[in-house]
Design a protein around this motif. Structure first.
Motif, mmCIF file in Angstrom:
data_model
loop_
_atom_site.group_PDB
_atom_site.id
_atom_site.type_symbol
_atom_site.label_atom_id
_atom_site.label_comp_id
_atom_site.label_asym_id
_atom_site.label_seq_id
_atom_site.Cartn_x
_atom_site.Cartn_y
_atom_site.Cartn_z
ATOM 1 N N VAL A 279 0.862 -1.178 0.000
ATOM 2 C CA VAL A 279 0.000 0.000 0.000
ATOM 3 C C VAL A 279 0.898 1.226 0.000
ATOM 4 O O VAL A 279 1.915 1.263 0.705
ATOM 5 C CB VAL A 279 -0.907 0.007 1.254
ATOM 6 C CG1 VAL A 279 -1.720 1.293 1.330
ATOM 7 C CG2 VAL A 279 -1.834 -1.208 1.254
ATOM 8 N N VAL A 280 0.525 2.225 -0.803
ATOM 9 C CA VAL A 280 1.301 3.471 -0.880
ATOM 10 C C VAL A 280 0.484 4.593 -0.241
ATOM 11 O O VAL A 280 -0.744 4.634 -0.374
ATOM 12 C CB VAL A 280 1.638 3.809 -2.347
ATOM 13 C CG1 VAL A 280 2.261 5.202 -2.466
ATOM 14 C CG2 VAL A 280 2.578 2.764 -2.930
ATOM 15 N N TRP A 342 4.530 0.585 2.275
ATOM 16 C CA TRP A 342 4.708 -0.514 3.227
ATOM 17 C C TRP A 342 4.050 -1.753 2.641
ATOM 18 O O TRP A 342 2.978 -1.685 2.045
ATOM 19 C CB TRP A 342 4.089 -0.139 4.584
ATOM 20 C CG TRP A 342 4.670 1.144 5.122
ATOM 21 C CD1 TRP A 342 5.904 1.666 4.841
ATOM 22 C CD2 TRP A 342 4.037 2.084 5.999
ATOM 23 N NE1 TRP A 342 6.085 2.866 5.492
ATOM 24 C CE2 TRP A 342 4.954 3.142 6.218
ATOM 25 C CE3 TRP A 342 2.793 2.124 6.637
ATOM 26 C CZ2 TRP A 342 4.667 4.228 7.029
ATOM 27 C CZ3 TRP A 342 2.506 3.206 7.454
ATOM 28 C CH2 TRP A 342 3.432 4.247 7.656
ATOM 29 N N ALA A 343 4.728 -2.864 2.853
ATOM 30 C CA ALA A 343 4.264 -4.109 2.238
ATOM 31 C C ALA A 343 3.888 -5.132 3.300
ATOM 32 O O ALA A 343 4.398 -5.093 4.422
ATOM 33 C CB ALA A 343 5.368 -4.681 1.360
ATOM 34 N N ALA A 380 -4.173 -7.783 6.367
ATOM 35 C CA ALA A 380 -2.846 -7.148 6.335
ATOM 36 C C ALA A 380 -2.911 -5.809 5.598
ATOM 37 O O ALA A 380 -2.364 -4.797 6.068
ATOM 38 C CB ALA A 380 -1.844 -8.085 5.671
ATOM 39 N N LEU A 381 -3.587 -5.800 4.449
ATOM 40 C CA LEU A 381 -3.658 -4.557 3.661
ATOM 41 C C LEU A 381 -4.483 -3.498 4.395
ATOM 42 O O LEU A 381 -4.142 -2.300 4.370
ATOM 43 C CB LEU A 381 -4.258 -4.847 2.275
ATOM 44 C CG LEU A 381 -3.379 -5.735 1.377
ATOM 45 C CD1 LEU A 381 -4.108 -6.106 0.086
ATOM 46 C CD2 LEU A 381 -2.062 -5.049 1.047
ATOM 47 N N GLU A 395 -3.574 10.782 1.535
ATOM 48 C CA GLU A 395 -4.175 9.890 0.536
ATOM 49 C C GLU A 395 -3.517 8.528 0.666
ATOM 50 O O GLU A 395 -2.298 8.438 0.873
ATOM 51 C CB GLU A 395 -3.945 10.421 -0.889
ATOM 52 C CG GLU A 395 -4.706 11.693 -1.193
ATOM 53 C CD GLU A 395 -4.509 12.151 -2.636
ATOM 54 O OE1 GLU A 395 -3.625 11.595 -3.328
ATOM 55 O OE2 GLU A 395 -5.233 13.063 -3.062
ATOM 56 N N VAL A 396 -4.323 7.484 0.529
ATOM 57 C CA VAL A 396 -3.788 6.118 0.585
ATOM 58 C C VAL A 396 -4.216 5.386 -0.686
ATOM 59 O O VAL A 396 -5.381 5.450 -1.077
ATOM 60 C CB VAL A 396 -4.300 5.374 1.849
ATOM 61 C CG1 VAL A 396 -3.933 3.903 1.796
ATOM 62 C CG2 VAL A 396 -3.728 6.025 3.106
ATOM 63 N N TYR A 397 -3.250 4.748 -1.321
ATOM 64 C CA TYR A 397 -3.513 4.014 -2.568
ATOM 65 C C TYR A 397 -3.394 2.518 -2.279
ATOM 66 O O TYR A 397 -2.291 1.976 -2.240
ATOM 67 C CB TYR A 397 -2.503 4.424 -3.644
ATOM 68 C CG TYR A 397 -2.331 5.918 -3.759
ATOM 69 C CD1 TYR A 397 -3.409 6.750 -4.059
ATOM 70 C CD2 TYR A 397 -1.095 6.518 -3.558
ATOM 71 C CE1 TYR A 397 -3.253 8.128 -4.152
ATOM 72 C CE2 TYR A 397 -0.933 7.891 -3.657
ATOM 73 C CZ TYR A 397 -2.016 8.686 -3.943
ATOM 74 O OH TYR A 397 -1.865 10.048 -4.030
ATOM 75 N N PRO A 398 -4.529 1.857 -2.060
ATOM 76 C CA PRO A 398 -4.467 0.449 -1.651
ATOM 77 C C PRO A 398 -4.105 -0.505 -2.791
ATOM 78 O O PRO A 398 -3.667 -1.617 -2.534
ATOM 79 C CB PRO A 398 -5.887 0.167 -1.145
ATOM 80 C CG PRO A 398 -6.751 1.162 -1.828
ATOM 81 C CD PRO A 398 -5.911 2.370 -2.086
#
Lengths: 499, 164
Positions: A279-280, A342-343, A380-381, A395-398
């Motif tokens: 996720v960025v 983060w992964a 997890a995501l 902003e979160v880019y899933p």
């Protein structure tokens, strides 16, 4: 193809120069045995490794990272293809074998002599000392990791600085391209040079095809010599092993070589993976992902079946990861220093298979996550998305299909939590692989014994993560090295006694 | 991978449409500042045989998108760049997995090409606050395409092209 044959001979022949093969070489050559290492990829000297990602990946990664599982929704299996194997492209993360895994391997697979506590700890101690394993210092962690630390503390999650084999890391974020200061002790700058100082020989650009077996005993390795640029075969080789053949070609290629050599049974079965997705997040302040260690902070949640890691992306991959195309995408590309990634890696329960592909040198890898595995991935995501907001992301880019590509409010995380996630919805990739030539006392349920020697063929050993009976939920490199260390020490002793 | 002239023209037309040079804001590459075809070729040439088929399939799918999306009876290269960008954006958001994934392959090519250009990367500000270290070497950057390396000759017995 050129008909010219390359021939060589030594006490031991080791196929593969990653964590397993290099450790075997380090121990056996150190014990005074003559040894030949075979590596399919080239030797990439640090100074010669290109820094441009496109060239770095072309030279050091297998097939530019395009080698995938088969099936409806394939995902990439990332592996190094150069001297050092995947240790030459990974972040050098070090985890000792978790106690519950060690106990399981003793209780259910009879591996007491391989993983008994004292002996295993001794191997870990030696390796950590030789490779300079330390916890990543805050000063070189970078904001990508420090933001995760802040968020973990805010949410009360069990985060910690990563232990890595990179004592002198300067936080350049170039693990994938090859650490410019050789701080990361990948095998190409540590155990392989050391083995060579002890007399081992290294043949690069040699693709092992099969083990030659005579009267039930492994006597050598046959294969193809490859052209450095085209990777096409230009010749053949045969390397004779007087005392033993060690296959350490990875969880994908070890079973392929064994099957081509006539071994059957459980060879290629029980493939297990830790697939990951990421996720960025976009932040108002600069994160400067390119400054700091490639990976430095982690949140292990083994009881939930996953682990979260900070993971620096080079700009090429970060750009790919940002949503959309055209003017909307271009707007996002102007502040590439404002993103964190983060992964998650998930300890999946599904089992897959590996087989030699029909009529080619390729491998056929099948793996389909279970519904339970996808639920863990979803959790997890969602956890990462929560962490991102907790860290201050605007902003979160899933990166998940069927939900908005941009989340702007923490309440939207429920869209992830409520999604009936399928493999078609996410982009997974995987660099932690296990199984396919499992170790165990019982020949009916395993391929190699506790000494890592094949049940069916004398003097044939498997020394990589293929022998792991189960996956672990943590990064496997250290366990591979410690297991191989112990097995190789015993092999060296037996060979010395026999001589 | 050998590209037909039609394919080469469309590779450029499709990949440049991810970040049109006619855009008025954001990261705007100048016309011909980025070598998209080269990045596409490197990726295709370095991929597995199966992935190479996928990369080519992605190209043809995007090339013919104006037709199968019912927009125009022409290839992508015949459309204005902003129209191409809109089509690609729709393909990336497609509900069909294969369309989305193949378009993503093209986006990877476009991103590698864009950020492989030093001047474009500088304008992305990725390295804006990069910490300089005393031990930083003076880097002479390699040209965009590495010079092909001469294959070492095979040597018989106890040696190999890569013997060390």
């Amino acid at each position: 193809m050129a008909r010219l044959m390359l021939e060589d001979e030594a006490d031991f022949v080791v196929v593969g120069t990653g964590a397993g093969g290099a450790t075997a070489a380090r121990v056996l050559a150190g014990a005074g045995h003559s040894l030949i290492m075979l590596e399919e990829g080239p030797l990439l000297k640090t100074a010669e490794r290109p820094k441009e990602l496109i060239h770095a990946m072309r030279r050091a990664m297998r097939d530019f990272g395009t080698f995938t599982t088969r099936g409806m929704h394939p995902f990439p299996l990332l592996q190094g293809r150069c001297v050092g194997g995947s240790t030459a492209i990974n972040s050098g993360i070090i985890w000792r074998t978790p106690e519950d895994v060690r106990r399981d391997w003793i209780d259910n697979y009879g591996l007491e002599e391989l993983v008994e506590e004292k002996g295993l700890d001794r191997a870990f101690d030696i390796i950590e000392d030789e490779l300079g394993v330390v916890e990543t210092a805050e000063e070189i962690s970078g904001n990508n990791a420090l933001r995760m630390k802040m968020a973990a503390q805010k949410l009360g999650l069990p985060g910690k600085a990563m232990a890595r084999n990179a004592k002198d890391c300067e936080g350049r974020g170039e693990c994938l391209q090859g650490c410019p200061g050789e701080a990361r002790q990948s095998m190409d700058v540590s155990y392989i040079p050391r083995a060579m100082r002890d007399g081992a020989r290294l043949h690069t650009l040699c693709r092992a095809m099969k083990v030659r077996i005579e009267n039930g005993r492994a006597v050598g390795v046959e294969g193809l010599v490859l052209d450095r640029d085209t990777r096409k075969p230009v010749g053949k080789f045969f390397v004779r092993a007087r005392r033993g053949v060690i296959i350490a070609a990875s969880v994908v290629w070890t079973p392929v070589i064994l099957r081509r050599s006539g071994l059957r049974g459980l060879v290629g079965e029980r493939l297990q993976l830790h697939p990951g997705s990421a996720v960025v997040g976009r932040f108002p302040e600069p994160i400067s992902m390119g400054t700091g260690a490639t990976q430095a902070y982690e949140i292990p949640m083994r009881e939930r079946g996953f682990k979260i890691e900070s993971l620096t992306l080079p700009p090429e991959m970060l750009a790919t990861r940002l949503p959309g195309a055209g003017p909307a995408w271009q707007k996002l590309l102007t502040d590439l220093d404002h993103y964190a990634q983060w992964a998650s890696i998930v300890r999946m329960k599904a089992h897959g298979t590996v087989r030699p592909a029909f009529a080619s040198h390729d491998a056929d890898v099948r793996f389909t996550p279970l519904d339970r595995d996808l639920k863990v991935m979803r959790e997890a995501l969602a956890t990462i998305a929560k962490l991102m907001f907790a860290a201050g992301a605007t902003e979160v880019y899933p990166g998940i299909a069927r939900i908005p590509q941009v989340l702007t409010d923490p309440s939207q995380v429920r869209l992830i939590e409520e999604l009936d996630l399928t493999t078609a919805d996410i982009h997974m990739m995987c660099s932690h692989l296990f199984g396919t030539a499992v170790a165990g006392r019982d020949a009916a349920t395993s391929v190699v014994g506790p000494d890592l020697q094949a049940h069916d063929v004398r003097d044939l050993y498997v020394m990589d993560a293929s022998v792991f009976p189960t996956n672990m939920g943590v990064n496997p490199q250290h366990t591979i090295m410690a297991l191989v260390w112990r097995a190789a020490e015993r092999l060296a002793e037996r060979a010395r006694a026999a001589a | 991978m050998k590209l037909l002239a039609l394919e080469r023209k469309n590779v450029h037309a499709i990949l440049e449409a991810f970040a049109p040079h006619t855009a008025t804001e954001g990261l705007v590459p100048q016309k011909d500042e980025v070598d998209y075809v080269e990045a596409y070729e490197i990726i295709a040439d370095s991929s597995t045989d199966r992935a190479r088929i996928g990369v080519r399939a992605a190209l043809w799918m995007a090339m013919l998108a104006p037709m199968w999306m019912g927009i125009a009876l022409c290839t992508m290269a015949s459309l204005p760049i902003m129209d191409r960008a809109r089509i690609i954006d729709r393909m990336l958001a497609s509900n069909t997995f294969i369309v989305r994934e193949l378009t993503l392959l093209l986006k990877i090519g476009a991103a590698f090409a864009l950020m492989g250009s030093r001047s474009v990367r500088a304008r992305s500000n990725y390295d804006r606050n990069a910490v300089k270290r005393p031990s930083d070497p003076i880097v002479l950057r390699a040209p965009v395409r590495e010079r092909p390396q001469v294959s070492l000759p095979l040597v018989a017995r106890t040696s190999s092209p890569g013997v060390v």
